[in-house]
Enzyme design. Structure first.
Site, PDB file in Angstrom:
ATOM      1  CD  GLU A 172      56.987 -40.248 -10.666  1.00 23.57           C
ATOM      2  OE1 GLU A 172      56.812 -41.048 -11.597  1.00 23.57           O
ATOM      3  OE2 GLU A 172      57.905 -39.394 -10.660  1.00 23.57           O
TER       4      GLU A 172
ATOM      5  CE  LYS B  87      61.077 -39.796 -15.063  1.00 23.08           C
ATOM      6  NZ  LYS B  87      62.384 -39.280 -14.586  1.00 23.08           N
TER       7      LYS B  87
END
Length: 550
Positions: A216, A517
């Site tokens: 991110e 993730k």
């Protein structure tokens, strides 16, 4: 063994506490206060100017002694010594958890693996100070020679929540510094909204990522870089408008940031404990170096208190024990943090990560599945707005929700001092109301005084009864300053560590975030390839096609 339907460890101290709970669980705090006029003095503690009032809890003197016995049985003092001596208390990653060194202003050496880390800590602090003072004085200039007016911190999790919370909390101390904004969400709206009214010639980006590989953060950083280069017309502008907080020089350099403009920290600094490190650079840019040092000094004062105070007078230890009392013996599933300070509105979100990422664990330090509850859900909003929202449940709901009220007595707006008096009065009243409640007899008398009688009174009466006996702590500081904010945050840090000792968990890893993730990376690769791979459940496969392969 079981305490009111909730499993607790089968040890002598836990058994004694569970037996005691069966005796005292029906006691009402009204009666406890009536029986003991000195209850506040007995159940309150101070750390310098900070007051911790825990008298409005469902405890007696015997409860406190049994809780302290639990702390001794769990060897809280021994684990505290290991923490401060730099031992590898983060067992699954083989690391120390030594964030206290970042704010160690005593001059005392602090060792990890035989090395005194303080020279390196002080070296980074010196570099941070020089940079902060250059930016704030207008000496650090952007590519076109203009001074920096705005800073954008790009990070996520511990690289965002602490600095964001502190910059908001300490806004009155930001005079003379650049405006600071934060981008964390990979949702493009976050970055777009932040950049919408910024001037690239006067904007500085701080990219905060320990490994400089967080998806991110790097996605947002690359888009911010493209925005800057497009508007200033040259890649050369990156060096004057981007700095990094990281441990990975090679990746920082590959991004285009001069490694001389990278501020390092170390693997013994966990993300959610990192606002005291170079991760706190946005805080220092906002409030100045003197303010940042005061923040560190407040946390250091609590470190010294936690390190040296006897268990019975140790505020983080008491906070931890009270939390365990309600979580494991009363089954309280949530814990509310209620700052009576609008500028602390980000504190509950910060504490959500600190507590729930640290102690949201299902196995103990040895990897065995635990048979008892660990961390509750942490949530909250500032008062007084919360009073007109969820306080109804706190007062009359079916869930027991222990609360922390956090109260700065004085505000920063002398011309609005009457607002502060109303705020303080409401905070104290809510804590009292949660404790006292309103009996049926009291409610009846009030309704009769209002002129109600007969069927109308009886119909309304049950709705006017408050059971009370709802526990709360009150953390009071004279004013919200960099020093007192540092104290408050450090109290919670050490509380979390003590609770991990009591529950037998590791407070310093976070393996639970890894699976999502990894799966997100796999799904993204499938979307880019235009084909769903085998191995997903039917729902996920259908949703990938619906959302990403359109």
């Amino acid at each position: 063994m079981t305490g009111i339907g909730y499993e607790v460890p089968d040890t002598p101290a836990w058994r004694a506490l569970a037996a005691h709970h069966r005796v005292v669980r029906g006691l009402h705090m009204r009666a406890l206060f009536a029986q003991d006029p000195g209850r506040f003095e007995r159940f309150s503690r101070r750390v310098e100017e900070l007051l911790f009032d825990f008298s409005k809890h469902r405890i007696t003197g015997e409860t406190l002694e049994l809780l302290l016995a639990l702390a001794r049985e769990a060897d809280v003092e021994g684990w505290r010594a290991r923490l401060f001596s730099g031992e590898r208390v983060n067992l699954t990653e083989g690391r120390a958890a030594f964030h206290m060194a970042l704010r160690n202003l005593s001059g005392r050496p602090m060792h990890v693996d035989g090395e005194d880390v303080m020279p390196r800590v002080r070296a980074v602090l010196r570099r941070m100070r020089a940079f902060v003072e250059a930016v704030r004085a207008g000496d650090w200039r952007g590519h076109t020679g203009r001074a920096i007016t705005d800073v954008v911190n790009i990070g996520i999790g511990g690289s965002d929540l602490g600095p964001r919370m502190a910059c908001e909390a300490l806004r009155p101390y930001g005079r003379g510094g650049p405006r600071v904004r934060f981008v964390a969400n990979v949702d493009g709206a976050d970055l777009a909204d932040t950049l919408a009214d910024l001037d690239p010639e006067t904007t500085l980006f701080v990219v905060a990522s320990k490994t400089f590989s967080t998806q991110e953060t790097l996605t947002n950083a690359r888009s911010a870089r493209a925005w800057l280069v497009e508007r200033l017309g040259t890649e050369a502008a990156v060096a004057r408008h981007f700095v990094a907080v990281s441990t990975h020089r090679e990746r920082v350099a590959a991004f285009g940031i001069d490694p001389d403009n990278m501020f390092e920290f170390w693997d013994w600094v966990g993300g959610r404990y990192s606002m005291w490190s170079a991760i706190g650079l946005p805080i220092a840019l906002r409030i100045g170096w003197e303010g940042f040092e005061a923040l560190l000094a407040g946390a250091h004062a609590v470190d010294e208190h936690f390190r040296t105070a006897p268990l019975a007078d140790n505020v983080p230890v008491l906070m931890a024990l009270l939390g365990v009392w309600y979580r494991n013996l009363f089954g309280a599933a949530t814990h509310a943090v209620l700052p009576y300070a609008e500028r602390l509105r980000r504190l509950p979100a910060y504490l959500q990560q600190l507590e729930m990422e640290s102690n949201g664990k299902r196995v103990d330090r040895a990897g065995r599945v635990v048979g008892w509850h660990t961390c509750p859900v942490v949530w909250g909003e500032p008062g007084t707005n919360g009073q007109h929202a969820f306080f109804q449940l706190l007062h009359q709901g079916t869930e027991l929700v222990p609360c922390d009220f956090i109260l700065p007595v004085e505000g920063h707006e002398p011309e609005l001092a009457h607002h502060q008096r109303i705020l303080v009065a409401n905070c104290l009243a809510q804590a009292e109301a949660l404790m006292r409640g309103r009996t049926e007899a009291e409610a009846r008398a009030e309704l009769e005084a209002e002129g109600l009688s007969g069927e109308a009174l009886e119909r309304l009466l049950p709705h006017k009864v408050f059971p009370g006996n709802r526990p709360s702590s009150l953390i009071v500081v004279p004013r919200l300053t960099p020093r007192t904010l540092g104290m408050i945050v450090a109290l919670y840090e050490h509380k979390v560590f003590v609770q991990s000792v009591l529950w037998g968990t590791n407070a310093f890893d976070q393996w639970g975030v890894e699976l999502g993730k990894r799966l997100a990376g796999a799904i993204l690769a499938e979307a880019e390839a235009g084909q769903v791979a085998a191995g997903h459940d039917s729902s996920t496969s259908a949703l990938i096609r619906h959302c990403l392969l359109r």
